[in-house]
Write an enzyme that holds these catalytic residues in place. Sequence first.
Site, PDB file in Angstrom:
ATOM      1  N   GLU A 135     -42.447   1.064 -28.565  1.00 32.56           N
ATOM      2  CA  GLU A 135     -42.422   2.411 -28.022  1.00 32.56           C
ATOM      3  C   GLU A 135     -43.138   2.559 -26.678  1.00 32.56           C
ATOM      4  O   GLU A 135     -42.781   3.422 -25.884  1.00 32.56           O
ATOM      5  CB  GLU A 135     -43.053   3.390 -29.036  1.00 32.56           C
ATOM      6  CG  GLU A 135     -42.285   3.510 -30.334  1.00 32.56           C
ATOM      7  CD  GLU A 135     -40.909   4.121 -30.137  1.00 32.56           C
ATOM      8  OE1 GLU A 135     -40.787   5.060 -29.323  1.00 32.56           O
ATOM      9  OE2 GLU A 135     -39.947   3.644 -30.767  1.00 32.56           O
ATOM     10  N   SER A 168      -2.032   1.007 -50.710  1.00 34.26           N
ATOM     11  CA  SER A 168      -0.766   1.748 -50.621  1.00 34.26           C
ATOM     12  C   SER A 168      -0.940   3.198 -50.203  1.00 34.26           C
ATOM     13  O   SER A 168       0.062   3.869 -49.909  1.00 34.26           O
ATOM     14  CB  SER A 168      -0.039   1.701 -51.976  1.00 34.26           C
ATOM     15  OG  SER A 168       0.412   0.391 -52.255  1.00 34.26           O
TER      16      SER A 168
END
Length: 833
Positions: free
Chosen positions: A107, A382
């Site tokens: 950071e 399908s």
Amino acid sequence: MAERAKRKSASPRKKKKRISGKAWFYGLFFTAVIGIVCGIIGYLLIILNGERLLEEHGSKLEFGEASIIYDVNGEEISRLYTAVDHREVAEFSEIPEIMRQAIVATEDERFYEHSGLDFWAIGRAVVKDVIARSAVEGGSTITQQLAKNVFLSADKTFFRKATEASIAVALEQQMTKDEILTMYLNRIYFGKGISGVKAAADFYFGVELKDLELWQAATLAAMPKAPNRYNPINDPEASMNRRAVVLSLMEKHGYITEQEKLEAQAVVYTPPANQEQMKEGSYHAFVDFALEEAMEITNLSEAELRVSGLQIYTTLDQQAQKSVDEQYANDDNFEKSVDDQIAQSSMVIIDHRNGEIKALAGGRDYEMRGWNRVDKLRQPGSAIKPIVSYGPALESGKYFPWSTLTNDKECFNNYCPSDAWGPVPVSMTDAIKQSRNLPAVWMLNEVGIKNATAFAEKLGIQLEDEDRNLAMALGGLTKGASPLQMATAYSVMANDGKSVDPHTITRITGKNFEWEYKAPASKQLMSPETAWYLTEMMQSVVAKGGTGARAAIDRPVAGKTGTTQHGIPGYKGDGIKDAWFVGYTAEWTAAVWMGYDKTDKNHVLQKGGGQSAAALFAKVMGPALKGVEKESFNRPAEAKEDKPPATIANFKAVFVEEEVKVQLSWDPLEASGLTYEVYRKESGANDFVHFVDAVTTNVDDMSVFPGVTYDYYVVAYDAKTEQRSEPTQTLTVTIPEVELPTDIPMEPVPTDSEPTEPGDGQEGQPGEDGGGQGEDGTGQTEPPAETEPPNETDPGAGQGDGSAGGGDAGATTPPPADDALGDFLNGLESGGE
């Protein structure tokens, strides 16, 4: 010429006035002094402003006002607390050095060098932003982030950033680096409702803070940038990738060795057993999904959004969500696993009329596992057929639900899909109802890959380059489609072919923020007729005999099942990797997926497949739609009707003995272009045969035989729609037997005798069965050159001549064996049914 050149060379040149070095020096000096003075004044203003703010709000050690989430009716369903209930304050001495190093390396690498503002980082960020022409990198220090999280709201304005800088500098003046880092690690948000590194260590790893290992510390340090995205529960893969970045930064700054980095990168995360105890909130999967959407709308991070005091109004229907949650909590709805990796599922419900997401399930035990499967890609099987095969075919205008797919191939360019029925012609409706594979591939081959791909992508199904082949007709995609994508695609079918924009948020309000959902302009993605035909066909899937019959509820449903084979290399056993049912009523669309997160030979679905997904659809949607006004699917006025020709009326079948035939007749139908198909079955045969086609309304069957019974019926056939009418009633005609007597002597017939006069109908009397003989008993005559049929209007014709043609000029030789045969050959009238 030379004179002019000499004068020119002799003319004096204009000299430029030069600035002396002394002037340069003073100019630069005073510019620097002014800049320094301005900088000092600005810095003092920043410090003074920060000191003032700290004096006024120095005791504000709690998070900002929680944002609140509401359902579709405005009822509060969740408060986005920053998890103060799940935060434990840690002393500096409790925080292991490896955790501090990981957060600093990630950071704010210059944390121990700057005084609250890192001008090098700010300058680097500005340069990168200018090059990229957008904000690609931030320059905030840990101290600035702390100032923002503790003292400020999350609005992104210039004055907020200036105030943030003021407080950061003031914090650096009043606190030590260790105190700032400790406060930051105690307040940082780690996702899943957890704040503070101490609570995070317990929640994610089940360990005390002081016992964190390197890989665990790096995992936590990876999360502040995007807590919901980079936590190891929501997305293990993204968490591991981000952890690797943190470890590389730690190695770069000399905190760890390369060997330590590699070992920490390789660890696979496993949730601890006590994680369940730290869950909170209702409708967690929906709230998490809405939170992601709100972050995009507001351009805020999750931590910022939680402290913004916003009112977030969503599309959640609690009745629908409770129905989802109830069924997903019922283990009987899912296959039993052989171990602790349970069979998973996800579901999403969309109101396709306005795009509102009414409910969703991110998975079973979602709050514990956090992997929201609603937007995760799986193989659709399908369920993709209406999207890539039948939809494009219908859209072309060349095919209809009743069209017969000739389907005369088993292989297509060396691609040979399996199908239990084989290459048998079938209507498009029956092909989708029974989920046949060969017709779907045949249809895609006819439509073309390019057209099918364009159609699918319009509906939101993204296909990779390697997907563009005939295998996509059966859902064999590289990455697949998510339940949300499948539900969205089917929503278009349900919405008369118009686009649908799925969303969970309708409005966000706050002190400095107002936003309201505005639906994008509707687009006609397929014709209303195509959407209707797909709906009509897929209603048969849910009807008796369809693969999705278990999805039926108390209102019309259209939908499609889908399954994919396990595809595990070397494994020969049966098993299903993905099972689907995607369907819709006239009001809502839903997609259900079932399967395992990680498929192997011990973790495949063994039964049910698409039928299980269809059953879950029905169990959820029935109660979810209770009280929702029933609507009907819309049939466009231009849609052609799947209607067979009318049944033929006044069908007759009569045996005409004079001509030895069965005469068939019926009334014509009004429709044009019809063909009449006559079917016949003779006694002893098992089935009717297609006897003849006719365009008129009468047919003569000249191929009948004595003593045989024949059955007939007729149907009308429309070649345009490929539809047949219901058959007429069956009529039966029995052809009379011919009995030959054995006691009549045969006499020779003279060949040179003079012809006798035919009887005049007075002296000779007809026989019992209608044959006639002359007075002399012979009635023999010379055969005429050409015989004529009897006069049908003169019943006395031919009486008394004994000839075979009753009414002929004379008999042929030899004469009939008996009167019965003569009667038959003379064609005396006889009726038949």
